[in-house]
Design an enzyme around this catalytic site. Structure first.
Site, mmCIF file in Angstrom:
data_model
loop_
_atom_site.group_PDB
_atom_site.id
_atom_site.type_symbol
_atom_site.label_atom_id
_atom_site.label_comp_id
_atom_site.label_asym_id
_atom_site.label_seq_id
_atom_site.Cartn_x
_atom_site.Cartn_y
_atom_site.Cartn_z
ATOM 1 N N GLY A 1 0.934 -1.060 -0.111
ATOM 2 C CA GLY A 1 -0.044 -0.070 0.026
ATOM 3 C C GLY A 1 0.851 1.221 0.017
ATOM 4 O O GLY A 1 2.053 1.011 0.145
ATOM 5 N N LYS A 2 0.184 2.453 -0.119
ATOM 6 C CA LYS A 2 1.139 3.685 -0.226
ATOM 7 C C LYS A 2 -0.059 4.770 0.131
ATOM 8 O O LYS A 2 -1.124 4.517 -0.420
ATOM 9 C CB LYS A 2 1.736 4.059 -1.318
#
Ligand code: NAD
Length: 437
Positions: free
Chosen positions: A126-127
């Site tokens: 994720g980011k």
């Protein structure tokens, strides 16, 4: 070192491609997809397998209104992207930077999936990011921005769902604010919702140096593989923040010579080696490496073209493109930053015989110790520094050799090998889980 033909053409996947007069994409998501498809081709993945893991599972775009110190309200755009949770909760940093875009966050989220898989940490990718310039904001404004952004992404984050961490221009203090905001809504302290926290709030010893330490271990392994000594090697580092400055210190301690470094304000060079502890103090005092007395200024272009043994891009994406790749005079490029080479730059360096340690392997030390932090939080224990560092060293060394073996078996470069290894692990996990419903 550079052949004249190379300036005109590069062979990629057996095809000759002209580099003159064409525009190179620097859209990080397009580049991440290109790398994915190239590795998927080599893995002979069918379209169904690709379709299941290619697109991000979840993308959230949020508006983040913040009351500024002058009383006005400014709105910032924020993102949180979960690329894959096939192998575990999404994991990835949060970036506060004026250049943050949805495509950048989507690319970084995808790279996190491969990064966790390449070091075999049981997380997905994720980011997050907010398009803002923290350098122009007061700490109270950054705190309000962080808390409002956290409340906007709160429905999708959590210690077993998605665990943010620091990235460019975010730090342990920002993580503490995220943890506090999340915990207040739950009615109890939830340290495992973020990693990279201050030690006194459940952060892991060794986390702040972990990325650089991982970079260092992969460089040691590359030197051993290429049969040259790190001691006495000449090293150039672009970016002197968390990853770059700590890597410089570790490399300096190994008696290599860091001859040039840069930050967003400029570059400094000393042919006999920079005094790294003094340079770190100078940066702490002045906020930049610029003006360091033990060095002369050079341009960013000159820095990347310096003859050296090891070049470490430790700033942002697309630092090396087809226009400057041919000027690189390094034996090893160690990607401390995420995505510092475009695929075309990669192809040029391949032709030049430069050994590239790809980002998803090279800078995976950070996420590895983030995983250790999360494990310690879940178990309510804390490991000593030695335990953290020795586990990290073992993981980095094992992962480097797994990627190297894959590259030798498949006769590909290290980036393709790392992608192959990582994508294979994610596809296997997705297949074993099957398709819901
Ligand atoms: P940071 O904010 O601490 O440092 C970034 C540094 O790059 C600063 O010194 C900044 O001045 C410099 N910089 C920015 N633009 C530049 C330019 N054009 N030329 C030269 N220098 C420039 O960030 P960081 O945490 O060290 O992250 C750096 C890179 O490493 C990013 O790509 C990040 O995604 C990656 N990374 C960081 C971690 C981590 O744990 N910190 C983990 C994995 C990957």
């Amino acid at each position: 070192m550079t052949s004249p033909e190379l300036t005109e053409s590069v062979r990629q996947n057996g095809k000759e491609r002209s580099l003159s007069n064409h525009t190179e994409s620097t859209n990080p998501y397009e580049l991440a997809l290109q790398n994915f498809e190239a590795a998927a081709d080599l893995l002979e993945l069918n379209e169904s397998d690709r379709a299941e893991i290619r697109a991000p599972e979840r993308t959230l775009i949020v508006n983040v209104p913040v009351r500024m110190n002058d009383g006005s309200i400014r709105s910032f755009e924020g993102y949180r992207v979960q690329h894959s949770t096939a192998r575990g909760p999404a994991k990835g940093g949060i970036r506060f930077h004026p250049g943050v875009t949805l495509d950048e966050v989507r690319a970084l989220a995808m790279w996190m999936t491969w990064k966790c898989a390449v070091v075999n940490v049981p997380f997905g990718g994720g980011k997050g990011g907010v398009t803002c310039n923290p350098k122009e904001m007061r700490p109270e404004e950054i705190e309000r921005l962080t808390r409002r952004y956290t409340s906007a992404i709160l429905p999708i984050i959590g210690p077993d769902k998605d665990i943010p961490a620091p990235d460019v221009y975010t730090n342990a203090q920002v993580m503490a604010w995220i943890m506090d905001t999340y915990s207040m809504t739950r009615g109890h302290l939830v340290p495992g919702v973020v990693t990279g926290k201050p030690i006194s709030l459940g952060g892991s010893l060794g986390r702040s140096e972990a990325t650089a330490r991982g970079v260092f271990h992969t460089i040691e392994a590359a030197c051993q593989h290429l049969r040259f000594s790190l001691k006495g090697a000449r090293v150039v580092i672009q970016g002197f923040g968390n990853a770059g400055s700590i890597a410089a210190n570790l490399i300096d301690s190994a008696q290599a010579e860091v001859i040039a470094v840069s930050d967003s304000k400029g570059c400094v060079y000393n042919a006999h080696g920079l005094h790294i502890p003094k340079l770190m103090t100078h940066k702490e005092k002045t906020g930049s490496v610029v003006g360091f007395s033990g060095a002369e200024p050079i341009t960013p272009e000159e820095l990347l073209a310096l003859p050296c043994d090891i070049l470490i891009p430790a700033a942002l994406e697309n630092a090396i493109t087809h226009t400057n790749a041919e000027k690189v005079r390094a034996k090893v490029v160690a990607e401390a930053a995420n995505g510092p080479l475009t695929p075309e730059a990669d192809a040029v360096l391949d032709e030049l015989g430069v050994f590239v340690i790809p980002d998803i392997l090279c800078n995976a030390g950070g996420v590895t110790v983030s995983y250790y932090e999360w494990v310690q939080n879940h178990q309510h224990i804390s490991w000593d520094l030695n335990e953290v560092n020795s586990r990290l060293e073992a993981v980095m060394s094992r992962s480097f050799h797994e990627v190297l073996e894959t590259s030798q078996e498949r006769k590909t470069n290290m980036r393709t090998a790392a992608n192959i290894l990582a994508i294979r692990r994610v596809v296997d996990a997705a297949k074993l889980r099957g398709l819901y419903p």
